[in-house]
Design an enzyme around this catalytic site. Structure first.
Site, PDB file in Angstrom:
ATOM      1  N   GLU A 137      38.012  42.614  34.524  1.00  0.00           N
ATOM      2  CA  GLU A 137      37.940  41.091  34.869  1.00  0.00           C
ATOM      3  C   GLU A 137      37.499  40.256  34.097  1.00  0.00           C
ATOM      4  O   GLU A 137      36.636  40.671  32.737  1.00  0.00           O
ATOM      5  CB  GLU A 137      36.782  41.264  35.983  1.00  0.00           C
ATOM      6  CG  GLU A 137      36.870  42.044  37.004  1.00  0.00           C
ATOM      7  CD  GLU A 137      35.403  42.071  38.069  1.00  0.00           C
ATOM      8  OE1 GLU A 137      35.361  43.071  38.799  1.00  0.00           O
ATOM      9  OE2 GLU A 137      34.866  41.154  37.949  1.00  0.00           O
ATOM     10  N   SER A 138      37.900  38.921  34.075  1.00  0.00           N
ATOM     11  CA  SER A 138      37.641  38.073  33.161  1.00  0.00           C
ATOM     12  C   SER A 138      38.383  37.907  31.767  1.00  0.00           C
ATOM     13  O   SER A 138      38.365  39.010  30.924  1.00  0.00           O
ATOM     14  CB  SER A 138      36.177  37.867  32.999  1.00  0.00           C
ATOM     15  OG  SER A 138      35.431  37.394  33.932  1.00  0.00           O
ATOM     16  N   ASN A 188      33.145  43.426  34.260  1.00  0.00           N
ATOM     17  CA  ASN A 188      33.427  41.760  34.079  1.00  0.00           C
ATOM     18  C   ASN A 188      33.036  41.712  32.559  1.00  0.00           C
ATOM     19  O   ASN A 188      32.051  41.937  31.970  1.00  0.00           O
ATOM     20  CB  ASN A 188      32.505  41.039  34.867  1.00  0.00           C
ATOM     21  CG  ASN A 188      32.960  39.516  35.111  1.00  0.00           C
ATOM     22  OD1 ASN A 188      33.620  38.955  34.279  1.00  0.00           O
ATOM     23  ND2 ASN A 188      32.584  38.825  35.894  1.00  0.00           N
ATOM     24  N   GLU A 210      30.696  45.418  40.837  1.00  0.00           N
ATOM     25  CA  GLU A 210      30.945  44.642  39.528  1.00  0.00           C
ATOM     26  C   GLU A 210      29.859  45.002  38.691  1.00  0.00           C
ATOM     27  O   GLU A 210      28.522  44.756  39.017  1.00  0.00           O
ATOM     28  CB  GLU A 210      31.046  42.946  39.475  1.00  0.00           C
ATOM     29  CG  GLU A 210      31.334  42.388  38.258  1.00  0.00           C
ATOM     30  CD  GLU A 210      31.563  41.127  38.482  1.00  0.00           C
ATOM     31  OE1 GLU A 210      32.598  40.647  38.868  1.00  0.00           O
ATOM     32  OE2 GLU A 210      30.574  40.203  38.057  1.00  0.00           O
ATOM     33  N   LYS A 232      41.157  30.017  42.546  1.00  0.00           N
ATOM     34  CA  LYS A 232      40.016  29.591  41.873  1.00  0.00           C
ATOM     35  C   LYS A 232      40.117  28.113  41.200  1.00  0.00           C
ATOM     36  O   LYS A 232      41.013  27.964  40.395  1.00  0.00           O
ATOM     37  CB  LYS A 232      39.689  30.594  40.683  1.00  0.00           C
ATOM     38  CG  LYS A 232      38.495  30.220  39.856  1.00  0.00           C
ATOM     39  CD  LYS A 232      38.232  31.352  38.613  1.00  0.00           C
ATOM     40  CE  LYS A 232      37.199  31.251  37.901  1.00  0.00           C
ATOM     41  NZ  LYS A 232      37.007  32.191  36.712  1.00  0.00           N
ATOM     42  N   GLU A 277      43.915  35.418  41.472  1.00  0.00           N
ATOM     43  CA  GLU A 277      42.703  34.793  42.154  1.00  0.00           C
ATOM     44  C   GLU A 277      42.939  33.396  42.380  1.00  0.00           C
ATOM     45  O   GLU A 277      43.630  32.675  41.616  1.00  0.00           O
ATOM     46  CB  GLU A 277      41.708  34.868  41.256  1.00  0.00           C
ATOM     47  CG  GLU A 277      40.131  34.305  41.794  1.00  0.00           C
ATOM     48  CD  GLU A 277      39.067  35.019  41.009  1.00  0.00           C
ATOM     49  OE1 GLU A 277      38.580  36.190  41.417  1.00  0.00           O
ATOM     50  OE2 GLU A 277      38.691  34.428  39.798  1.00  0.00           O
ATOM     51  N   LYS A 298      35.475  36.904  46.989  1.00  0.00           N
ATOM     52  CA  LYS A 298      34.845  37.071  45.902  1.00  0.00           C
ATOM     53  C   LYS A 298      33.799  35.776  45.970  1.00  0.00           C
ATOM     54  O   LYS A 298      34.086  34.632  46.136  1.00  0.00           O
ATOM     55  CB  LYS A 298      35.764  36.625  44.746  1.00  0.00           C
ATOM     56  CG  LYS A 298      35.023  36.834  43.480  1.00  0.00           C
ATOM     57  CD  LYS A 298      35.967  36.810  42.122  1.00  0.00           C
ATOM     58  CE  LYS A 298      35.435  37.051  40.991  1.00  0.00           C
ATOM     59  NZ  LYS A 298      36.078  36.717  39.824  1.00  0.00           N
TER      60      LYS A 298
END
Length: 267
Positions: free
Chosen positions: A216-217, A186, A165, A56, A54, A116
């Site tokens: 995710e995360s 997530n 998500e 970010k 990503e 995203k």
């Protein structure tokens, strides 16, 4: 009002400004001229656990993460490291992203690109396609069921792969009912910004095998990838650990190597 609610208020305001400058008809004309979106589900369904790297700069929970003056260069390093997909945050207020970042990354890489953002309107899906995205994030918690169904259908009609998500089991059921083929779990609750590293493990068993599962995360390194792979992840999405590290290419390489290891493969 939750953090997610607050973000969406800003997203709608910023979208209204863009709509006043570029009409939906203008976007449709751009999409007609654009190359077709890349198919991504076959990539996720391959033998390896995939890495979504990503771009970010900032997050509501951590604030400034990295300046990223040249998102195209960063994305190119990710691709050189073996990333399967590049995720580009385009939300402006809380993440300091933009559609210009998406344009720059799309021109720089030859692998699928994910927009995203907090998508609440089909206008944003047309934007995503017009700016070269192959996937678009749809957050169940941000949408009522009718909107979720409608946006998944619209995304697919445009050739986009919707990454849907979820944060809990109830949202998994909503995503499946709405027609999701790719579900991302997530580990961060966008309403509170709290991270539960075990969230994926608790939710993944409720996602049918034919649906692509993405963690995710909170993924930091190859060890984390192996943990999520053992719980059924087909892919991991990694942002903060890559943009805050000193060598993003090497960091991606380490993740990709772990995802390709025979012990990691779960199919």
């Amino acid at each position: 009002m939750t953090v997610l609610d607050d973000i969406i208020v800003g997203v709608r305001e910023d979208m209204a400004i863009r709509q006043s400058k570029i009409s939906l008809d203008d976007l449709k004309a751009l999409v007609e001229k654009a190359p077709s979106a890349m198919p991504v589900i076959p990539v996720f369904k391959g033998d390896d656990v995939c890495v979504i790297a990503e771009v970010k700069r900032k997050s509501p929970s951590k604030g400034e993460l990295a300046e990223i003056a040249d998102p195209a260069l960063l994305a190119s390093l990710y691709e050189e490291g073996g990333a399967h997909v590049i995720s580009v945050l385009t939300e402006e207020r809380r993440f300091n992203g933009s559609l210009a970042d998406l344009d720059a990354v799309r021109k720089a890489v030859n692998i699928p690109v994910l927009r995203k953002d907090f998508i609440v309107s089909s206008y944003q899906l047309w934007e995503a396609r017009a700016h070269g995205a192959d996937l678009a994030l749809l957050i169940v918690a941000a949408l009522d069921q009718n909107a979720l169904v409608s946006l998944i259908e619209r995304a697919k009609s445009l050739g986009l792969t919707p990454l849907v998500e979820v944060h809990d089991v109830e949202e998994v059921a909503r995503a499946i009912d709405a027609g999701a083929d790719v579900i991302g779990v997530n580990n961060r609750d966008l309403r509170t910004l709290q991270v539960n590293p075990k969230q994926f493990m608790e939710i993944a068993p409720h996602i049918p095998d034919h649906i692509v599962k993405i963690a995710e995360s909170g993924i930091k390194d190859a060890h984390d990838l192996r943990v999520y792979a053992s719980a059924g992840a087909d892919a991991v999405l990694v942002g903060e650990a890559l943009v805050t590290g000193s060598d993003p290419k090497k960091a991606v390489q380490d993740l990709v190597t772990a995802g390709a290891h025979p012990a990691t493969k779960h199919r």
